[in-house]
Design an enzyme around this catalytic site. Structure first.
Site, PDB file in Angstrom:
ATOM      1  N   CYS A   1      41.982  56.679  17.762  1.00 18.52           N
ATOM      2  CA  CYS A   1      42.081  55.978  19.047  1.00 18.52           C
ATOM      3  C   CYS A   1      43.404  55.178  19.065  1.00 18.52           C
ATOM      4  O   CYS A   1      44.436  55.655  18.576  1.00 18.52           O
ATOM      5  CB  CYS A   1      40.823  55.117  19.164  1.00 18.52           C
ATOM      6  SG  CYS A   1      40.379  54.398  20.719  1.00 18.52           S
ATOM      7  N   THR A   2      43.377  53.975  19.591  1.00 15.19           N
ATOM      8  CA  THR A   2      44.599  53.181  19.687  1.00 15.19           C
ATOM      9  C   THR A   2      45.110  52.692  18.334  1.00 15.19           C
ATOM     10  O   THR A   2      46.177  52.065  18.280  1.00 15.19           O
ATOM     11  CB  THR A   2      44.377  51.969  20.619  1.00 15.19           C
ATOM     12  OG1 THR A   2      43.245  51.231  20.149  1.00 15.19           O
ATOM     13  CG2 THR A   2      44.127  52.410  22.057  1.00 15.19           C
TER      14      THR A   2
END
Lengths: 215, 215
Positions: free
Chosen positions: B112-113
């Site tokens: 993800c981020t």
């Protein structure tokens, strides 16, 4: 709901399975802090180790925010399985907490061998339920009075929802979210998690592995 | 490997996303305590809260077993994303720890981020990488020198492996396990987790949602 927000608890005991607990809690967390509060509940407040297969204290530790005696009223309680389930079956304080929580109307949702705890507490008698495929008989043998369903991704028996092994908890959590908030909200959560939601409770891709490890 | 067992770390910082971290660690935990040791690493040892969307301290707390300065040598480090990623981008101690860990040859795997942290540390310059779909531009804008790939479930750039959003970390973890232990072991882990493994790194079911929230 006990508050304007949904109050969701996660049960922690030594040797819980990481994804059984944090998969469902992830889905609830994506409802956002305005809609949900999440608390971990253990025997007492403090750190509790997860399992690494075959060792029930080798895994990462999560922190119980509350003990059984000071836990808030919950709308939903997630009950994970894991290698720690089997010693927990003789933990009367844990079984009493499950019975007391059920008595307040909380929706109890188990994942994997977590169903054995609900069964042992007598909460699934006369109800349909499922559990982990590879350890199915080990769980079934805890309680004859349960209507155990072999082929199910999860089983919804209203107040008691039981999921199959590990990953199935995420599908079950999305179904519970759909029940409480509607399908569109559950769809949005699945997209935010980039999760391909397995929506059919009756389709079980892993039933072919029944009792592969538990014999 | 630093030991006869594989040593896997999970990075924790305030506001990490639960499933980004515990999805991959679940897959490694199913290798069993004889094959793997798992440690959580934070700025210092002690509890660290996960995010509930929009609130980076509202989630369950995990316990960092080690701080950056006393962490053991790792074979693999999982770097989760979450709403806490964005404040963490200015955390020099965290970025220094990532650079130092990369310098010891550890495989760094973001979810993800979490890719934004690797990018900001300069570790992805000139390399292919991916990240969460709904916040893609927010991450891409952290570092132009990265070859950002929009449509990928995960991207394997050898020492640096980056997964798309949340659930994609589990697919990436299984791919890393297949690299280290072989396909049969990874298949066994997926079955034990009752997880339908998304095996094609290049097929991205969620690319249609690119920048839906980040604009």
């Amino acid at each position: 709901m006990s508050d304007t927000r949904l109050t969701v608890g996660g049960l922690v005991y030594p040797g819980f399975e990481l994804l059984d607990l944090f998969g469902p809690l992830e889905m609830f967390s994506l409802l956002g802090a305005e809609r949900v509060a999440i608390h971990l509940i253990g025997k007492t407040a403090g750190p509790v180790p997860a399992a690494v297969t075959a060792d029930i204290v080798a895994g990462p530790k999560a922190v119980a925010d509350f003990g059984y005696f000071d836990a808030p009223k919950l709308d939903v309680l997630i009950i994970p399985g894991g290698f720690g389930t089997f010693p927990a079956l003789t933990d009367d304080a844990l079984l009493d907490y499950l019975r007391a929580t059920a008595g307040t109307g909380t929706l109890l949702a188990s994942v994997c061998t977590g169903a054995a705890l609900l069964a042992k507490a007598g909460l699934l008698d006369g109800k349909r339920a499922t559990t982990n495929k590879q350890f199915f008989s080990l769980v079934r043998n805890q309680r004859d009075a349960v209507d155990w369903v072999e082929a199910a991704r999860w089983v919804d028996a209203d107040q008691f929802v039981t999921a199959s092994g590990v990953s199935a908890g995420m599908d079950m959590a999305l179904a519970v979210i759909a029940r409480l908030f509607g399908n569109d909200v559950a769809d949005g959560v699945a997209v935010a998690a980039e999760y391909t939601w397995h929506r059919d409770a009756d389709h079980d891709p892993f039933v072919a592995h029944l009792d592969e490890l538990a014999g």
